[in-house]
Design a protein around this motif. Sequence first.
Motif, PDB file in Angstrom:
ATOM      1  N   SER A 100     -48.997  14.269  -7.119  1.00 41.64           N
ATOM      2  CA  SER A 100     -49.773  15.231  -8.137  1.00 41.64           C
ATOM      3  C   SER A 100     -48.726  16.511  -8.901  1.00 41.64           C
ATOM      4  O   SER A 100     -47.700  16.331  -7.655  1.00 41.64           O
ATOM      5  N   LYS A 101     -49.306  17.258  -9.048  1.00 41.72           N
ATOM      6  CA  LYS A 101     -48.171  18.398  -9.717  1.00 41.72           C
ATOM      7  C   LYS A 101     -48.616  19.288  -9.181  1.00 41.72           C
ATOM      8  O   LYS A 101     -47.686  20.822  -9.561  1.00 41.72           O
ATOM      9  N   ASN A 102     -49.707  19.237  -8.803  1.00 46.98           N
ATOM     10  CA  ASN A 102     -49.853  20.816  -8.313  1.00 46.98           C
ATOM     11  C   ASN A 102     -49.443  21.211  -6.441  1.00 46.98           C
ATOM     12  O   ASN A 102     -49.249  20.675  -5.749  1.00 46.98           O
TER      13      ASN A 102
ATOM     14  N   LEU B 294     -46.988  21.606 -16.384  1.00 48.93           N
ATOM     15  CA  LEU B 294     -45.963  21.455 -15.322  1.00 48.93           C
ATOM     16  C   LEU B 294     -46.604  21.299 -13.776  1.00 48.93           C
ATOM     17  O   LEU B 294     -46.280  20.830 -12.782  1.00 48.93           O
ATOM     18  N   ASN B 295     -47.931  21.689 -13.519  1.00 51.46           N
ATOM     19  CA  ASN B 295     -48.258  22.477 -12.342  1.00 51.46           C
ATOM     20  C   ASN B 295     -49.521  22.251 -11.855  1.00 51.46           C
ATOM     21  O   ASN B 295     -50.375  21.753 -10.978  1.00 51.46           O
TER      22      ASN B 295
ATOM     23  N   ASP C  41     -52.916  18.220 -12.460  1.00 47.49           N
ATOM     24  CA  ASP C  41     -53.140  16.989 -12.789  1.00 47.49           C
ATOM     25  C   ASP C  41     -54.690  16.723 -13.730  1.00 47.49           C
ATOM     26  O   ASP C  41     -55.017  17.834 -14.287  1.00 47.49           O
TER      27      ASP C  41
ATOM     28  N   HIS D 254     -55.301  18.505 -16.682  1.00 47.23           N
ATOM     29  CA  HIS D 254     -54.377  18.811 -17.130  1.00 47.23           C
ATOM     30  C   HIS D 254     -54.153  17.679 -18.932  1.00 47.23           C
ATOM     31  O   HIS D 254     -53.402  18.073 -20.034  1.00 47.23           O
TER      32      HIS D 254
ATOM     33  N   THR E 292     -39.755  18.086 -12.172  1.00 47.74           N
ATOM     34  CA  THR E 292     -39.987  19.039 -11.412  1.00 47.74           C
ATOM     35  C   THR E 292     -40.974  18.429  -9.979  1.00 47.74           C
ATOM     36  O   THR E 292     -41.386  17.009 -10.176  1.00 47.74           O
ATOM     37  N   TRP E 293     -41.476  19.711  -9.448  1.00 50.73           N
ATOM     38  CA  TRP E 293     -41.689  18.566  -8.295  1.00 50.73           C
ATOM     39  C   TRP E 293     -42.853  18.053  -8.548  1.00 50.73           C
ATOM     40  O   TRP E 293     -44.029  18.317  -9.596  1.00 50.73           O
ATOM     41  N   ARG E 294     -42.928  17.210  -7.417  1.00 52.55           N
ATOM     42  CA  ARG E 294     -44.466  16.271  -6.828  1.00 52.55           C
ATOM     43  C   ARG E 294     -44.386  16.093  -5.796  1.00 52.55           C
ATOM     44  O   ARG E 294     -43.341  16.355  -4.983  1.00 52.55           O
TER      45      ARG E 294
ATOM     46  N   HIS F 122     -46.769  13.758 -18.121  1.00 53.02           N
ATOM     47  CA  HIS F 122     -46.263  14.571 -19.064  1.00 53.02           C
ATOM     48  C   HIS F 122     -44.677  14.996 -18.958  1.00 53.02           C
ATOM     49  O   HIS F 122     -43.911  15.455 -18.902  1.00 53.02           O
TER      50      HIS F 122
END
Length: 419
Positions: free
Chosen positions: A64-66, A95-96, A98, A102, A299-301, A357
Amino acid sequence: MTVAERTAAPGLFEPGFLADPYPAYAWLREHAPVHRATLPSGVEAWLVTRYRDARAALADPRLSKNPARHAAERHASGRVGIPGERGANLMTHLLNIDPPDHTRLRRLVSQAFTPRRVAAFEPRVRELTERLVDGFAARGSADLIDEFAFPLPIYAICDLLGVPAEDQEDFRAWAGMMLHTTGKRGGVGRAVKRMRGYLAELIHRKRLAPGDDLISGLIRASDHGEQLTEDEAAAMAFILLFAGFETTVNLIGNGVHALLGHPEQLARLRAGLAAGDERLLATAVEELLRYDGPVELATWRFATEPLTLGGAAVAAGDPVLVVLAAADRDPARFTEPDTLDLGRSDNPHLGYGHGIHYCLGAPLARAEARTAFAVLLRRLPDLRWARDAPEPRWRGGLIMRGLRSLPVEFTPEAMTERQ
């Protein structure tokens, strides 16, 4: 990892690592391709370094991107994500989130950020590029980061968004604070909040009097059935600005740095441009994205469930960072990956991501980079390192990879040559 491998593991995120992370990434690819590391912020995350695993992870719906998916509470203090975005109420961007949110937001933004709009904007990019080179061409020296690579994408994205010319210097100052090129460290949050306040006011003005710009396009897209809230519109404008300038700053800066370090490849590109052949320019930009690209880590997952990634057991809630810089030098995918080859044709690099993404602004960044390299090499044909310049210094940070400065010299351009 075995005890022996752990002992032999290279140091990560140290000063020497910033200058050249690629030997450490090569070690990780071979010995610990999915490696649990403690980041400078104190957060523990999995680093994915092999191309096959990286590509799979970028498209895995279980990641997840959250940031709320993070098992720890550190996301609440801003240790993951973009500094300052939570305090400025700018979390709701591409970017944050799903699917399905998204999917909805990307569809709305895509209506405004079209290939046609980017293509129509290219003459303006060239005009901005020429104007910036005008500012130092007659002097014979420049810092290509401060005077060229940094302002070009700032002015370009401001123009595209519809930021009035009289306000663009404010954006340049805020962007400098975000990149630590101006002001004191710790000013990132303040810069983000100021930008957020300005964008909210600008969105309100554009609702009353829309124009032919990207923010007005976002507003129009939101007024046909599915709506962007004001917070969503501000967050989308922010991320287009944030992601749209820093990646291009680094692409231009890292690209020039790589070309100057490979004079035979630089001469090859110059020869093509001098002959009016820009075919090599397109593959050159792709190779520079692969070889020393602007985004070091995706970026973060966050894992939404226990999963196995590259043989490693990732627990639910664990952060996962795909190391694009390592994946794009994987010898299992790229022939002679540590060699810069501007004519490389088989080049499915991950410089702008992969999957849902994939970077929405990639066409604009590519256009800016092609124009920047073409204008620089045409107008400054003997561009070279500045004499007695110190070793290049790289900006600290987790996601992006970019230079603090790039001092160069060249034969001054006579003003008569431009008339």
